[in-house]
Write an enzyme that holds these catalytic residues in place. Structure first.
Site, PDB file in Angstrom:
ATOM      1  N   ASP A  37       0.862  -1.183   0.000  1.00  0.00           N
ATOM      2  CA  ASP A  37       0.000   0.000   0.000  1.00  0.00           C
ATOM      3  C   ASP A  37       0.898   1.233   0.000  1.00  0.00           C
ATOM      4  OD1 ASP A  37      -2.074   2.065   0.825  1.00  0.00           O
ATOM      5  OD2 ASP A  37      -3.266   0.244   1.040  1.00  0.00           O
ATOM      6  N   TYR A 146     -14.631   6.637 -11.790  1.00  0.00           N
ATOM      7  CA  TYR A 146     -14.533   5.365 -11.062  1.00  0.00           C
ATOM      8  C   TYR A 146     -15.263   4.264 -11.821  1.00  0.00           C
ATOM      9  CZ  TYR A 146     -15.106   1.954  -7.291  1.00  0.00           C
ATOM     10  OH  TYR A 146     -15.093   0.805  -6.541  1.00  0.00           O
ATOM     11  N   LYS A 150     -13.618   0.852 -13.611  1.00  0.00           N
ATOM     12  CA  LYS A 150     -13.971  -0.504 -13.198  1.00  0.00           C
ATOM     13  C   LYS A 150     -14.552  -1.307 -14.359  1.00  0.00           C
ATOM     14  CE  LYS A 150     -12.539  -0.076  -8.986  1.00  0.00           C
ATOM     15  NZ  LYS A 150     -11.350  -0.818  -8.511  1.00  0.00           N
ATOM     16  N   THR A 181     -15.786   0.668   3.732  1.00  0.00           N
ATOM     17  CA  THR A 181     -14.330   0.750   3.723  1.00  0.00           C
ATOM     18  C   THR A 181     -13.942   2.218   3.829  1.00  0.00           C
ATOM     19  OG1 THR A 181     -14.146   1.030   1.314  1.00  0.00           O
ATOM     20  CG2 THR A 181     -14.244  -1.245   2.143  1.00  0.00           C
TER      21      THR A 181
END
Length: 258
Positions: A37, A146, A150, A181
């Site tokens: 990360d 986004y 995807k 999240t």
């Protein structure tokens, strides 16, 4: 997933959310995990590594680290992603914002496949799993950049599965629905502030939001021998949201209507 014991695994976006839950699940299954990360990673039993998942040199370095530390690479979970913010109208987003979302969300998985697949093939085959989203299937589930990124991931795994024919490397995508999240925290926080938290997830047949561990379970399935004949697939894990277009009512017989 007993056949994951001893496997060499890389997980990106492992500092939080789906990535962290999945890295922990791989460790619990006995795998040897490099948890990557841009932020600090703390997953018991995993080796942390700072990388930018959209930077080619960093992705290549993570693969070489796994090979050096663990003797090769078996599984790469290309999970790192960014929302790009929740102002998502096509006319509201400038070219720089588009470029950054695509760099991380789409080019990142492409780089993972480019660098991981040859090393996985050297081991006789294995799995690459990329995080896409139900937002990549149709509009209405995420901001424009986004969602487009995807959708690109879904196509990417199909292309990669074909181009890796005969190598034993399987490439699939997992498509989360609404999961709490760090990325989706603004949605949850806004709902809680408005007192409408109970409405979260009500558009899917299970009528709830998902948990990161539920996505992790799907990823471990795709990585394991249990999915040995699954390749080039896009697996929604969304409570059934993508099985239909959202509607205000239910087309059910009156006596069965909840």
């Amino acid at each position: 997933m007993s056949d994951l014991g001893g496997k060499s695994v890389i997980v990106t976006g492992a500092a939080s959310g789906i990535g962290r839950a999945t890295a922990a699940a791989f460790v619990a299954a006995g795998a040897k995990v490099i948890a990557c990360d841009r932020a600090d990673v703390s997953v018991d039993g995993a080796t942390p590594m700072r990388i930018d998942a959209g930077d080619e040199a960093d992705v290549a370095a993570s693969v070489e680290r796994a090979c050096a530390d663990h003797g090769g690479l078996d599984i790469f979970f290309a999970n790192a992603g960014i929302s790009g913010g929740y102002v998502g109208g096509i006319f509201d987003v400038d070219a720089a914002a588009w470029a950054e979302v695509l760099r991380v969300n789409l080019i990142g998985p492409a780089l993972a496949i480019k660098h991981a697949a040859p090393r996985i093939a050297e081991r006789g085959g294995g799995a690459i799993i990329c995080t896409a989203s139900v937002a990549g299937l149709r509009s209405g589930a995420g901001p424009a950049p986004y969602s487009a990124s995807k959708a690109g991931v879904i196509n990417l795994v199909q292309v990669a599965a074909q181009q890796l024919a005969g190598t034993g490397v399987r490439v699939n995508a997992v498509l989360p629905g609404l999961i709490e999240t760090g990325m989706t925290q603004p949605i949850y926080d806004d709902a809680r502030a408005r007192g409408s938290e109970a409405a979260i997830g009500k558009l899917n047949p299970l009528r709830r939001g998902g948990e990161a561990e539920e996505i992790a379970a799907a990823v471990l399935f795709l990585a394991s021998g249990a999915a040995s004949y699954v390749n080039g697939a896009a697996l929604p894990v969304d409570g059934g949201l993508s099985s239909s277009h959202p509607t205000s009512g239910r087309f059910t017989v009156g006596a069965l209507r909840p």
